[in-house]
Design a protein around this motif. Structure first.
Motif, PDB file in Angstrom:
ATOM      1  N   SER A   1      40.834  57.448  29.504  1.00 55.59           N
ATOM      2  CA  SER A   1      40.464  57.890  30.498  1.00 55.59           C
ATOM      3  C   SER A   1      39.497  56.849  31.596  1.00 55.59           C
ATOM      4  CB  SER A   1      39.301  59.076  30.660  1.00 55.59           C
ATOM      5  OG  SER A   1      38.154  58.755  29.807  1.00 55.59           O
ATOM      6  N   SER A   2      39.314  55.753  30.775  1.00 57.38           N
ATOM      7  CA  SER A   2      38.589  54.884  31.614  1.00 57.38           C
ATOM      8  C   SER A   2      39.454  53.422  31.978  1.00 57.38           C
ATOM      9  CB  SER A   2      37.523  54.108  30.599  1.00 57.38           C
ATOM     10  OG  SER A   2      38.037  53.512  29.521  1.00 57.38           O
ATOM     11  N   ALA A   3      40.891  53.658  31.585  1.00 59.50           N
ATOM     12  CA  ALA A   3      41.685  52.639  31.938  1.00 59.50           C
ATOM     13  C   ALA A   3      41.866  52.531  33.438  1.00 59.50           C
ATOM     14  CB  ALA A   3      43.148  52.688  31.209  1.00 59.50           C
ATOM     15  N   ALA A   4      42.194  51.356  33.896  1.00 53.71           N
ATOM     16  CA  ALA A   4      41.952  51.251  35.521  1.00 53.71           C
ATOM     17  C   ALA A   4      43.630  51.479  35.986  1.00 53.71           C
ATOM     18  CB  ALA A   4      41.611  49.962  35.927  1.00 53.71           C
ATOM     19  N   VAL A   5      43.881  52.343  36.851  1.00 59.60           N
ATOM     20  CA  VAL A   5      45.182  52.656  37.162  1.00 59.60           C
ATOM     21  C   VAL A   5      45.645  51.545  38.270  1.00 59.60           C
ATOM     22  CG1 VAL A   5      46.730  54.330  38.389  1.00 59.60           C
ATOM     23  CG2 VAL A   5      45.357  55.250  36.671  1.00 59.60           C
ATOM     24  N   ALA A   6      44.393  51.299  38.969  1.00 59.55           N
ATOM     25  CA  ALA A   6      44.689  50.155  40.130  1.00 59.55           C
ATOM     26  C   ALA A   6      43.291  49.721  40.619  1.00 59.55           C
ATOM     27  CB  ALA A   6      45.293  51.082  41.346  1.00 59.55           C
TER      28      ALA A   6
ATOM     29  N   VAL B   1      49.653  51.175  33.096  1.00 61.48           N
ATOM     30  CA  VAL B   1      48.822  52.607  32.977  1.00 61.48           C
ATOM     31  C   VAL B   1      49.473  53.534  33.784  1.00 61.48           C
ATOM     32  CG1 VAL B   1      46.431  53.135  33.546  1.00 61.48           C
ATOM     33  CG2 VAL B   1      46.921  51.085  32.508  1.00 61.48           C
ATOM     34  N   LEU B   2      49.811  53.045  34.918  1.00 62.07           N
ATOM     35  CA  LEU B   2      50.517  54.323  35.935  1.00 62.07           C
ATOM     36  C   LEU B   2      51.439  55.277  35.062  1.00 62.07           C
ATOM     37  CD1 LEU B   2      50.366  55.574  38.549  1.00 62.07           C
ATOM     38  CD2 LEU B   2      51.967  53.927  39.309  1.00 62.07           C
TER      39      LEU B   2
ATOM     40  N   HIS C   1      37.576  47.763  43.903  1.00 56.26           N
ATOM     41  CA  HIS C   1      37.263  48.804  43.403  1.00 56.26           C
ATOM     42  C   HIS C   1      37.955  49.237  42.053  1.00 56.26           C
ATOM     43  CE1 HIS C   1      33.744  49.507  45.824  1.00 56.26           C
ATOM     44  NE2 HIS C   1      34.501  49.107  47.131  1.00 56.26           N
ATOM     45  N   GLN C   2      37.587  49.495  40.684  1.00 53.29           N
ATOM     46  CA  GLN C   2      38.641  49.751  39.808  1.00 53.29           C
ATOM     47  C   GLN C   2      38.797  51.431  40.123  1.00 53.29           C
ATOM     48  OE1 GLN C   2      40.061  47.923  37.303  1.00 53.29           O
ATOM     49  NE2 GLN C   2      39.293  46.155  38.884  1.00 53.29           N
TER      50      GLN C   2
END
Length: 284
Positions: A65-70, A277-278, A75-76
């Protein structure tokens, strides 16, 4: 954001003056109340989500849940935040594919391509557009001292603190307004709606949005049909003079100017997507 980016409705002049209310304000991406209800996309962000017609999410392990999609303007955007927008835009995506292609819900609905795109990929594009718009609004709110930090970690800290405050108030038999406990989605909507309501006047005060009498009068002249008064006896409509409509004109004008500013910021935002991630974010 099933959270409210995204839209705050203007107050109508109809209550005491009898004027015809202005059109309902559409949702951004921003506005904002789409997080609480129906969703209408107001800003288009062009992104690439895997290959057209493919559905890599089904084969990949779900990301944390903490992984950055973008990353949007530095801003992460973590998966946890992105999930709010996926939930928000599910109904609109389903309706689009149902109306456009006549498809019904089923076990393979999200992963079956229609017109070269799966519903899952379409949904992710909508969510990316909405999160981009919401991010530029929150960044604008931070720059105008409405919130201390536009990041999602800061939001989660504020959400936890607010719920703790509410529990303490209830235990002390104090009056609280709203729910005893906010859900994550509802509190995000509450924050976004709040800053979206306050920003138009902030931008006017700073000079970022011109709000001279000439500008307001020009807006009034170009929207005359929005400021008419209904006679309670005859039900006929007469033009409401600018002097009587001035407060509503200012509110409407600043709202429209704010939407223009936000749309411009969303279009020019620096958006870097982690496609791995996306693609791994599951939609089912």
């Amino acid at each position: 954001m099933s959270t409210a980016t995204r839209q705050v409705r203007r107050r109508s002049t109809a209550s005491s003056t009898g004027t015809v209310p202005r059109r309902a304000v559409p949702r951004w991406a921003v506005g904002v109340a789409g997080l609480l209800g129906a969703v209408v996309l107001a800003a288009i962000v062009l992104v690439t989500v895997g290959r057209e017609g493919s559905s890599p999410a089904s084969a990949a392990a779900p990301p944390p849940s903490s992984a950055a999609v973008a990353e949007i303007d530095s801003h992460q955007i973590p998966v946890r935040e992105f999930a709010l927008y996926l939930a928000q835009d599910r109904a609109a995506t389903f309706a689009y594919f149902q109306q456009t292609y006549g498809v019904a819900d089923g076990p393979h609905f999200w992963t079956t391509a229609h017109g070269g795109q799966t519903p899952a990929d379409h949904l992710k594009k909508l969510a990316l557009a909405d999160v981009t718009r919401a991010t530029v609004v929150l960044d604008l709110a931070q720059r105008n001292q409405l919130i201390p930090d536009a990041g999602y970690d800061a939001f989660l800290t504020a959400w936890t603190a607010e719920n703790a405050r509410r529990l303490k108030a209830v235990a002390a038999h104090q009056v609280i307004y709203g729910p005893v406990q906010y859900t994550e989605a509802n509190y995000f909507s509450y924050v976004l709606n709040g800053v979206s309501a306050a920003l138009p006047e902030k931008l006017a005060a700073s000079g970022a949005v011109p709000a001279s009498d000439d500008a307001l009068n020009a807006y009034y002249q170009s929207h005359l049909d929005s400021y008419r008064q209904q006679d309670p006896g005859t039900h006929t409509l007469t033009q409401l003079p600018f002097s009587q409509a001035a407060s509503q004109v200012r509110q409407d004008y600043l709202h429209d100017q704010f939407q223009t500013v936000v749309s411009g910021l969303a279009r020019s935002a620096s958006v870097h997507i982690d496609t791995d991630v996306l693609n791994a974010v599951a939609v089912n």
